[in-house]
Design an enzyme around this catalytic site. Structure first.
Site, PDB file in Angstrom:
ATOM      1  N   GLY A  22      21.838  -6.799  -1.590  1.00 34.72           N
ATOM      2  CA  GLY A  22      21.719  -5.507  -2.253  1.00 34.72           C
ATOM      3  C   GLY A  22      22.786  -4.545  -1.762  1.00 34.72           C
ATOM      4  O   GLY A  22      23.299  -4.668  -0.655  1.00 34.72           O
ATOM      5  N   GLY A  25      23.471   3.303  -1.234  1.00 32.63           N
ATOM      6  CA  GLY A  25      24.319   4.448  -0.930  1.00 32.63           C
ATOM      7  C   GLY A  25      24.673   4.537   0.540  1.00 32.63           C
ATOM      8  O   GLY A  25      25.697   5.102   0.907  1.00 32.63           O
ATOM      9  N   VAL A  29      23.402  -4.848   2.157  1.00 30.52           N
ATOM     10  CA  VAL A  29      22.547  -5.814   2.854  1.00 30.52           C
ATOM     11  C   VAL A  29      22.963  -7.229   2.444  1.00 30.52           C
ATOM     12  O   VAL A  29      23.148  -7.503   1.261  1.00 30.52           O
ATOM     13  CB  VAL A  29      21.058  -5.587   2.525  1.00 30.52           C
ATOM     14  CG1 VAL A  29      20.188  -6.526   3.361  1.00 30.52           C
ATOM     15  CG2 VAL A  29      20.657  -4.138   2.793  1.00 30.52           C
ATOM     16  N   ASP A 138      10.039   7.506   5.800  1.00 33.10           N
ATOM     17  CA  ASP A 138      10.473   7.170   4.437  1.00 33.10           C
ATOM     18  C   ASP A 138       9.588   6.073   3.845  1.00 33.10           C
ATOM     19  O   ASP A 138      10.080   5.103   3.272  1.00 33.10           O
ATOM     20  CB  ASP A 138      11.940   6.729   4.452  1.00 33.10           C
ATOM     21  CG  ASP A 138      12.573   6.782   3.064  1.00 33.10           C
ATOM     22  OD1 ASP A 138      12.031   7.507   2.194  1.00 33.10           O
ATOM     23  OD2 ASP A 138      13.588   6.109   2.837  1.00 33.10           O
TER      24      ASP A 138
END
Length: 585
Positions: A22, A25, A29, A138
């Site tokens: 992936g 921003g 990964v 988060d």
């Protein structure tokens, strides 16, 4: 932004890149292979422009290192943190699964039992983190992975804290994060353990309903709703949701932190009994303390009003500036708390490292012995003899193989190599468990399969069963299950879902069919159609005389179908013989 690392590249001469998992921003990964320990890992590499920010890099490394102390089955483990040729990276446990956000996109929303199972695992993992005074900051479905066996893994521990202040300055990131942001964080008061509770409550709401409770055109508008608007009722969405379940969400998402659970462990314990018979008639939860002071939202009110009154072009340019100002204010007010937390985290880390060195200066490693099927006493002695400690709290899991009360497995897992000292968690058999089959007949088989796999470590097999097309059943609907609805199945036992394999049969084409209809039938069923004509005057031209495939026989794609069609014989024009005028008379 940093360019994508190509396949085969080695990071730190150890982690060989296999493929990209992936791109985000903040970081990319990758799936990589740890050539030292011969295992696949996930490697998160910090974006190039962020890697040039010295303060950010220090925070990134510090928080990631603090998260390496977390060892829990429901938390993605961080193995390594480092830098290679200017590239800052984190090496984590590779989890082959889907995020809860992806599951919601496929399923819409989840059942009450599925949500409780997921949230019990999430709160168990978060309780472990909160015990270590680590706040995630988060929590959202994008950061929760679910494996094929239903196990939950919380990701981005240590990364969330480091990225928090930077990611909120980016419009795309804040729009994704602000949907779960606790009021105190939105209003610039910083985060506590109870801030994670709020985010978990919002996520639980979304899992049950498929919707986010607060929406808006911009981050400021959404943040204001978190500060001011009451949470919509999940029971209005689905009245079958018990009040006890809604009470968990009401308590978790209180705007005043004092009205929330004190920590994740308290929320976990409340979830465990939420469906107990004793809580069937539970009343709606009432907050013991006032919820919020609306005076605190005046600054945000003014910002929102200015956004709404500006014309479209100006608003598009200024929205980003307004959100950045909002975040800058948040950063200033959070600065003191961040410094204190950072110093505290650093001290804890230094103390931990110091103790490890003092207690075991030669940094020994040992392999966790095979304690499966052993009693707790024997397993404890074996682990102690190997140099390991044993965690004071055991985990209990169902098993139809291991005797009740004996050890099923450990965390870290049996056979793994670990540095000493380390406390090992024992998983104890709670005895044989069973999954009670729901009534899925008539439902989509993919939905049925997803529900079963989410609640049961079972091998689900999809079996086709021949069904006549005249019964008008859909090809994806459940005909029956084995075991049947209401019956029990041992965990791990195979479960069969039967779906239709519709068998099509040849009609009697000689009974009113036209050639055009036959061609349409042949195209639909992938048949090779041959047309033969037979001259006759006994029936009208174009009548179907016979077919090569008997009526009511099964249709097989690719077969040849020969149709004989009547055709009137060609009429020969009479010829005029020439006359011979020379008759000889």
């Amino acid at each position: 932004m940093n360019s994508v690392i190509v396949k085969g590249t080695k990071i730190n001469d150890r982690y060989q890149i296999i493929k990209t998992l992936g791109e985000g921003g903040m970081a990319n990964v990758y799936l990589a292979h740890d050539t030292y320990l011969d295992r696949n890992v996930a490697v998160k590499v910090l974006r190039g422009d962020l890697a040039n920010d010295e303060k950010f890099v220090r925070r990134f490394q510090r928080e990631a290192l603090s998260a390496t102390s977390l060892s829990h089955p429901n938390i993605v483990e961080i193995y390594d943190v480092g830098e290679d040729d200017g590239q800052y990276y984190i090496v984590m446990e590779y989890v082959d699964g889907k995020t809860l956000k992806q599951v919601l996109k496929q399923r819409g929303h989840l059942s009450v039992t599925e949500v409780i199972d997921i949230m019990l695992q999430v709160t168990d993992g978060m309780a472990h983190a909160h015990d270590a005074y680590i706040i995630h900051r988060d929590i959202k479905p994008q950061n929760i992975m679910i494996l094929s066996n239903g196990m939950i893994k919380i990701t981005d521990f240590g990364v969330a804290i480091a990225l928090n202040s930077t990611q909120l300055t980016q419009t795309n990131s804040v729009m994704g994060t602000v949907h779960y942001i606790p009021p105190e964080q939105a209003n610039g008061k910083g985060s506590t353990i109870r801030s994670d509770i709020y985010s978990m409550g919002i996520m639980m709401y979304e899992l049950l309903t498929g919707f986010l409770p607060y929406k808006g055109d911009n981050a400021v508008e959404i943040a204001l709703k978190h500060l001011r608007e009451p949470l919509p009722s999940v029971r209005k969405f689905d009245s079958s949701i018990p009040q006890s379940i809604e009470n968990v969400i009401i308590k978790a998402t209180a705007k005043n932190p004092k009205n929330r659970y004190k920590d994740a462990r308290e929320m976990h314990d409340d979830l465990k009994t939420a469906l107990d018979a004793s809580r069937i008639d539970e009343k709606r939860y009432v907050y013991p303390y006032p919820e919020n002071d609306l005076e605190e939202t005046k600054t945000l009110d003014k910002e929102l009003e200015s956004i709404k009154t500006e014309d479209k072009k100006v608003r598009e340019k200024k929205e980003k500036v307004k959100e950045e100002e909002f975040v800058e204010e948040n950063k200033k007010q959070n600065k003191t708390l961040i410094i204190i937390l950072s110093i505290f985290t650093g001290l804890v880390l230094l103390l931990t490292v110091g103790l490890v060195i003092l207690l075991n200066d030669d940094n020994k490693e040992a392999i966790i012995p095979d304690v499966a099927n052993r009693t707790i006493q024997v397993a404890t002695k074996m682990l102690n003899d190997a140099g390991f400690g044993v965690a004071s709290e055991y985990k209990y899991i169902a098993s139809d193989v291991v005797k009740e009360g004996d050890v099923v497995k450990t965390s870290p897992e049996i056979g793994s190599n670990n540095k000493l000292p380390k406390d090992v968690i024992l998983y104890i058999s709670s005895g044989e468990a069973a999954y009670i089959m729901e009534d899925f007949i008539g439902q989509n088989y993919l939905v049925a399969q997803g529900k079963i796999e989410a609640q049961c470590e079972c091998n689900v097999e999809i079996v086709t069963q021949a069904v006549d097309e005249s019964k008008k059943q859909k090809e994806d609907e459940v005909l029956k299950t084995e075991p049947s609805a209401g019956e029990k199945s041992k965990l791990g036992s195979p479960i069969k879902i039967y779906i239709p394999k519709i068998e099509y049969k040849y009609p009697n084409f000689t009974s009113g069919y036209t050639l055009a209809k036959i061609e349409e039938f042949a195209t639909k069923h992938e048949l090779k159609l041959e047309i033969k004509y037979q001259e006759t005057t006994s029936v009208p031209d174009g009548t179907i005389l016979k077919q090569s495939r008997a009526a009511s026989s099964l249709v097989t794609p690719g077969a040849t179908l020969v149709i004989t069609v009547a055709r009137a014989p060609e009429v020969e024009e009479p010829t005029t013989e020439p006359t011979d005028d020379n008759t000889g008379e």
